[in-house]
Design a protein around this motif. Structure first.
Motif, PDB file in Angstrom:
ATOM      1  N   UNK A  81      -4.187  37.060  -5.114  1.00 46.03           N
ATOM      2  CA  UNK A  81      -2.881  37.167  -5.747  1.00 46.03           C
ATOM      3  C   UNK A  81      -2.889  38.302  -6.755  1.00 46.03           C
ATOM      4  N   UNK A  82      -1.806  39.064  -6.791  1.00 46.63           N
ATOM      5  CA  UNK A  82      -1.611  40.084  -7.811  1.00 46.63           C
ATOM      6  C   UNK A  82      -1.181  39.433  -9.121  1.00 46.63           C
ATOM      7  N   UNK A  83      -0.952  40.272 -10.123  1.00 46.01           N
ATOM      8  CA  UNK A  83      -0.448  39.775 -11.396  1.00 46.01           C
ATOM      9  C   UNK A  83      -1.454  38.958 -12.161  1.00 46.01           C
ATOM     10  N   UNK A  84      -2.710  39.345 -12.108  1.00 46.01           N
ATOM     11  CA  UNK A  84      -3.750  38.638 -12.861  1.00 46.01           C
ATOM     12  C   UNK A  84      -4.517  37.613 -12.069  1.00 46.01           C
ATOM     13  N   UNK A  85      -4.116  37.401 -10.817  1.00 44.77           N
ATOM     14  CA  UNK A  85      -4.881  36.487  -9.973  1.00 44.77           C
ATOM     15  C   UNK A  85      -4.433  35.045 -10.097  1.00 44.77           C
ATOM     16  N   UNK A  86      -5.225  34.189  -9.487  1.00 46.66           N
ATOM     17  CA  UNK A  86      -4.888  32.772  -9.398  1.00 46.66           C
ATOM     18  C   UNK A  86      -6.186  31.974  -9.321  1.00 46.66           C
ATOM     19  N   UNK A  88     -11.579  30.702   4.514  1.00 47.01           N
ATOM     20  CA  UNK A  88     -12.426  29.665   5.100  1.00 47.01           C
ATOM     21  C   UNK A  88     -12.185  29.581   6.592  1.00 47.01           C
ATOM     22  N   UNK A  89     -13.195  29.041   7.290  1.00 48.31           N
ATOM     23  CA  UNK A  89     -13.081  28.753   8.715  1.00 48.31           C
ATOM     24  C   UNK A  89     -13.462  27.309   8.957  1.00 48.31           C
ATOM     25  N   UNK A  90     -12.666  26.623   9.775  1.00 48.66           N
ATOM     26  CA  UNK A  90     -12.925  25.223  10.087  1.00 48.66           C
ATOM     27  C   UNK A  90     -14.085  25.134  11.077  1.00 48.66           C
ATOM     28  N   UNK A  91     -15.100  24.363  10.721  1.00 45.84           N
ATOM     29  CA  UNK A  91     -16.273  24.224  11.583  1.00 45.84           C
ATOM     30  C   UNK A  91     -16.339  22.866  12.268  1.00 45.84           C
ATOM     31  N   UNK A  92     -15.421  21.981  11.944  1.00 50.63           N
ATOM     32  CA  UNK A  92     -15.314  20.704  12.642  1.00 50.63           C
ATOM     33  C   UNK A  92     -14.058  20.702  13.494  1.00 50.63           C
ATOM     34  N   UNK A  93     -13.621  19.510  13.874  1.00 52.47           N
ATOM     35  CA  UNK A  93     -12.437  19.393  14.728  1.00 52.47           C
ATOM     36  C   UNK A  93     -11.159  19.734  13.979  1.00 52.47           C
ATOM     37  N   UNK A  94     -11.060  19.262  12.746  1.00 53.49           N
ATOM     38  CA  UNK A  94      -9.892  19.517  11.910  1.00 53.49           C
ATOM     39  C   UNK A  94     -10.351  19.418  10.459  1.00 53.49           C
ATOM     40  N   UNK A  95      -9.659  20.117   9.565  1.00 54.71           N
ATOM     41  CA  UNK A  95     -10.012  20.047   8.143  1.00 54.71           C
ATOM     42  C   UNK A  95      -8.762  20.019   7.298  1.00 54.71           C
ATOM     43  N   UNK A  96      -8.751  19.110   6.321  1.00 54.16           N
ATOM     44  CA  UNK A  96      -7.727  19.067   5.291  1.00 54.16           C
ATOM     45  C   UNK A  96      -8.346  19.630   4.018  1.00 54.16           C
ATOM     46  N   UNK A  97      -7.812  20.751   3.559  1.00 55.78           N
ATOM     47  CA  UNK A  97      -8.335  21.436   2.382  1.00 55.78           C
ATOM     48  C   UNK A  97      -7.339  21.266   1.241  1.00 55.78           C
ATOM     49  N   UNK A  98      -7.851  20.814   0.081  1.00 48.79           N
ATOM     50  CA  UNK A  98      -7.013  20.539  -1.084  1.00 48.79           C
ATOM     51  C   UNK A  98      -7.307  21.553  -2.178  1.00 48.79           C
ATOM     52  N   UNK A  99      -6.252  22.027  -2.821  1.00 52.94           N
ATOM     53  CA  UNK A  99      -6.352  23.065  -3.846  1.00 52.94           C
ATOM     54  C   UNK A  99      -5.675  22.595  -5.123  1.00 52.94           C
ATOM     55  N   UNK A 100      -6.338  22.780  -6.252  1.00 52.60           N
ATOM     56  CA  UNK A 100      -5.692  22.744  -7.557  1.00 52.60           C
ATOM     57  C   UNK A 100      -5.538  24.207  -7.966  1.00 52.60           C
ATOM     58  N   UNK A 101      -4.348  24.596  -8.390  1.00 51.04           N
ATOM     59  CA  UNK A 101      -4.049  26.000  -8.646  1.00 51.04           C
ATOM     60  C   UNK A 101      -3.532  26.152 -10.074  1.00 51.04           C
ATOM     61  N   UNK A 102      -3.970  27.216 -10.761  1.00 50.27           N
ATOM     62  CA  UNK A 102      -3.607  27.361 -12.172  1.00 50.27           C
ATOM     63  C   UNK A 102      -2.343  28.184 -12.411  1.00 50.27           C
ATOM     64  N   UNK A 103      -1.647  28.578 -11.335  1.00 51.82           N
ATOM     65  CA  UNK A 103      -0.337  29.220 -11.455  1.00 51.82           C
ATOM     66  C   UNK A 103       0.527  28.723 -10.305  1.00 51.82           C
ATOM     67  N   UNK A 104       1.806  28.555 -10.555  1.00 53.16           N
ATOM     68  CA  UNK A 104       2.712  28.153  -9.486  1.00 53.16           C
ATOM     69  C   UNK A 104       2.710  29.243  -8.419  1.00 53.16           C
ATOM     70  N   UNK A 105       2.583  28.841  -7.170  1.00 53.07           N
ATOM     71  CA  UNK A 105       2.480  29.805  -6.078  1.00 53.07           C
ATOM     72  C   UNK A 105       3.730  30.675  -5.998  1.00 53.07           C
ATOM     73  N   UNK A 106       3.516  31.975  -5.821  1.00 51.28           N
ATOM     74  CA  UNK A 106       4.602  32.927  -5.647  1.00 51.28           C
ATOM     75  C   UNK A 106       4.243  33.822  -4.467  1.00 51.28           C
ATOM     76  N   UNK A 107       4.850  33.604  -3.305  1.00 47.34           N
ATOM     77  CA  UNK A 107       4.451  34.371  -2.127  1.00 47.34           C
ATOM     78  C   UNK A 107       4.641  35.870  -2.267  1.00 47.34           C
ATOM     79  N   UNK A 108       5.512  36.298  -3.165  1.00 47.73           N
ATOM     80  CA  UNK A 108       5.727  37.735  -3.372  1.00 47.73           C
ATOM     81  C   UNK A 108       4.462  38.394  -3.910  1.00 47.73           C
ATOM     82  N   UNK A 109       3.654  37.642  -4.652  1.00 54.45           N
ATOM     83  CA  UNK A 109       2.434  38.207  -5.243  1.00 54.45           C
ATOM     84  C   UNK A 109       1.195  38.009  -4.374  1.00 54.45           C
ATOM     85  N   UNK A 110       1.361  37.412  -3.209  1.00 52.02           N
ATOM     86  CA  UNK A 110       0.211  37.165  -2.343  1.00 52.02           C
ATOM     87  C   UNK A 110      -0.369  38.479  -1.828  1.00 52.02           C
TER      88      UNK A 110
END
Length: 198
Positions: A64-69, A120-142
């Motif tokens: 993320x731009x703008x100082x990262x995430x 990341x790459x899934x190495x099993x059949x399926x993976x649920x990945x959970x994230x705690x993020x320190x800034x509200x997601x803004x796709x414009x800065x991705x």
């Protein structure tokens, strides 16, 4: 819960000690007192997100731009091969990466500071990945960097089964660096600083 430092400053592994019996297990996934002892404060994290991906899916490398995430990432179900690339211009490990398996057996979580790239790459059949993020997601800065960029030298477990259209045409590492405050492109350091999660 134990905390392990990695070879990238600020990238931490949180290793819980699950209680297991015939019913299954019970485990802490975050401990505010343990985390605070390593400069990580729960109040800084403002958004929780989750993704689900099938076998061989590769997501990344994302930042993320703008100082990262900053993020804390764990796997609720399945297993992934997770890579963190140091994107901090002032860092002596700029362009280096760590790789670690995160799964629903060992229940590791990883703290990723701002201005890093994650994939990341899934190495099993399926993976649920959970994230705690320190800034509200803004796709414009991705921002993103191509997962197979030769300057980074990342070895993924397998050929991806699926990548997004965005990830398939992501910029190179050198192009990414040119976008950071108009900075000159340093010589690539590349290479992996491996984390042994066992």
């Amino acid at each position: 819960m134990d905390v392990e430092e990695t070879s990238l400053a600020g990238v931490l592994l949180f290793r819980p000690s699950p209680f297991r019996d015939e019913r299954g297990f019970f485990s802490r996934t975050f401990d505010v007192h343990v985390a605070a002892g390593h400069g990580v404060h729960r109040a800084e994290y403002v958004q929780d997100s989750q993704s689900r991906s099938g076998h061989g899916v590769l997501r990344g490398l994302h930042g993320r731009n703008g100082g990262g995430e900053g993020k804390i990432i764990r796997v609720a179900h399945g297993a992934v091969h997770l890579v963190v690339v140091d994107g901090r211009l002032e860092s002596p490990t700029l362009g280096r990466h760590v790789a670690v398996r995160i799964d629903d057996r060992d229940l590791l979580s990883i703290r990723v500071p701002r201005r890093m790239l994650v994939g990341f790459q899934v190495v099993g059949e399926v993976a649920d990945v959970c994230y705690q993020i320190d800034r509200v997601h803004d796709p414009i800065q991705a921002v993103s960097v191509h997962y197979a960029d030769p300057d980074l030298g990342i070895e993924w477990p397998m050929e991806p089964t699926t990548v997004s259209a965005r990830d398939a045409v992501a910029p190179s590492w050198r192009d990414y660096l040119r976008t950071l405050d108009g900075a000159p492109v340093p010589a690539p350091r590349g290479g992996e600083l491996r984390v042994d999660p066992s």
